[in-house]
Write a protein that holds these residues in place. Structure first.
Motif, short mmCIF file in Angstrom:
data_model
loop_
_atom_site.label_atom_id
_atom_site.label_comp_id
_atom_site.label_asym_id
_atom_site.label_seq_id
_atom_site.Cartn_x
_atom_site.Cartn_y
_atom_site.Cartn_z
N PHE A 73 0.85 -1.19 0.00
CA PHE A 73 0.00 0.00 0.00
C PHE A 73 0.88 1.24 0.00
O PHE A 73 2.04 1.20 0.42
CB PHE A 73 -0.96 0.02 1.20
N ASN A 74 0.31 2.31 -0.49
CA ASN A 74 1.06 3.55 -0.64
C ASN A 74 1.12 4.28 0.69
O ASN A 74 0.09 4.55 1.32
CB ASN A 74 0.38 4.43 -1.70
N SER A 75 2.32 4.61 1.13
CA SER A 75 2.48 5.30 2.41
C SER A 75 2.76 6.79 2.25
O SER A 75 2.85 7.51 3.25
CB SER A 75 3.63 4.66 3.21
N PHE A 76 2.88 7.25 1.02
CA PHE A 76 3.16 8.67 0.78
C PHE A 76 2.50 9.09 -0.52
O PHE A 76 2.64 8.41 -1.54
CB PHE A 76 4.67 8.92 0.71
N SER A 77 1.77 10.19 -0.48
CA SER A 77 1.05 10.64 -1.67
C SER A 77 1.06 12.16 -1.75
O SER A 77 0.78 12.84 -0.75
CB SER A 77 -0.40 10.12 -1.64
N ILE A 78 1.38 12.68 -2.92
CA ILE A 78 1.33 14.12 -3.17
C ILE A 78 0.28 14.36 -4.25
O ILE A 78 0.39 13.85 -5.36
CB ILE A 78 2.69 14.67 -3.63
N GLY A 79 -0.74 15.12 -3.91
CA GLY A 79 -1.80 15.42 -4.86
C GLY A 79 -1.99 16.91 -5.02
O GLY A 79 -1.26 17.73 -4.43
N ALA A 80 -2.97 17.28 -5.83
CA ALA A 80 -3.23 18.70 -6.07
C ALA A 80 -3.78 19.39 -4.83
O ALA A 80 -3.60 20.60 -4.65
CB ALA A 80 -4.21 18.85 -7.23
N LEU A 81 -4.44 18.64 -3.97
CA LEU A 81 -5.07 19.24 -2.80
C LEU A 81 -4.29 19.04 -1.51
O LEU A 81 -4.47 19.80 -0.56
CB LEU A 81 -6.48 18.66 -2.62
#
Length: 209
Positions: A73-81
């Protein structure tokens, strides 16, 4: 569904009838109810209970499958918000912030959509219930005016809103902490543990002299 529940509740005056019934005035509670809208409230309410139960069972099954397969599973995420990442946070702090204002506990754990939803509806309920105006009169010592200014129909949405915010922030903080622990465990096993290492359960392994 939440918007539908609020809309039908207001049209049927269910909260107002509840207030009158709490005060023991059953006749007035029956009088204020709008039966044309009240019967629409029942199927949506029952569907909400059934759907939440069904979804919970499905999510539990998905969790068991993912755990057995050791799914990543993804432990780090950078999004627009937002910038979101797994981290260990205090459930107590989530509860405290939610008690101050619904949505702040969700912001504490970076659940932005839920936080936005909770804060917007809390502002709506506070505005139409005149709760802050009543608090102002209470601080001034004018209890009668504070009671009279309250809109009971809108006021009764507040306990469920605050209760949801506190419960949701606490539970999700606890579950995020569990996920953080699982991610750390998986990382240490894959990157640092010897592939030949085995844990001998029920046996005591003595050290080499």
């Amino acid at each position: 569904m939440f918007c539908w529940e609020v809309f039908v509740n207001i049209q049927a005056k269910i909260n107002l009838a509840m207030v009158h019934s709490f005060c023991g005035d059953i006749a007035l509670a029956k009088e204020v109810l709008e039966t044309r809208w009240m019967l629409l409230y029942i199927p949506v309410y029952l569907f909400g209970i059934w759907d939440s139960y069904r979804t919970t069972i499905d999510m539990n099954n998905v969790y068991l499958l993912a755990e057995r397969e050791d799914a990543p599973f993804n432990s780090f995420s950078i999004g627009a918000l937002e910038i979101n990442y797994l981290d260990k946070r205090s459930p107590l702090m989530s509860v405290i912030w939610s008690l101050f204002m619904p949505g702040l506990g969700q912001l504490h754990i970076h659940r932005l959509l839920t936080a936005f939803f909770a804060q917007v509806w809390t502002i709506v309920f506070l505005y139409f219930s005149n709760l802050l105006v009543a608090v102002h009169f209470l601080f001034m010592g004018d209890i009668a005016s504070g009671t009279a200014v309250l809109n009971k129909q809108w006021l009764l949405f507040m306990p469920s809103m605050w209760g949801f915010a506190v419960y949701d922030s606490y539970v999700n903080t606890v579950e995020n902490n569990k996920l953080y622990g699982a991610e750390q465990k998986s990382f240490l096993i894959k990157d640092f543990q010897n592939p030949g290492f085995k844990v001998m359960r029920g046996k005591v392994v003595s050290g080499q002299p």
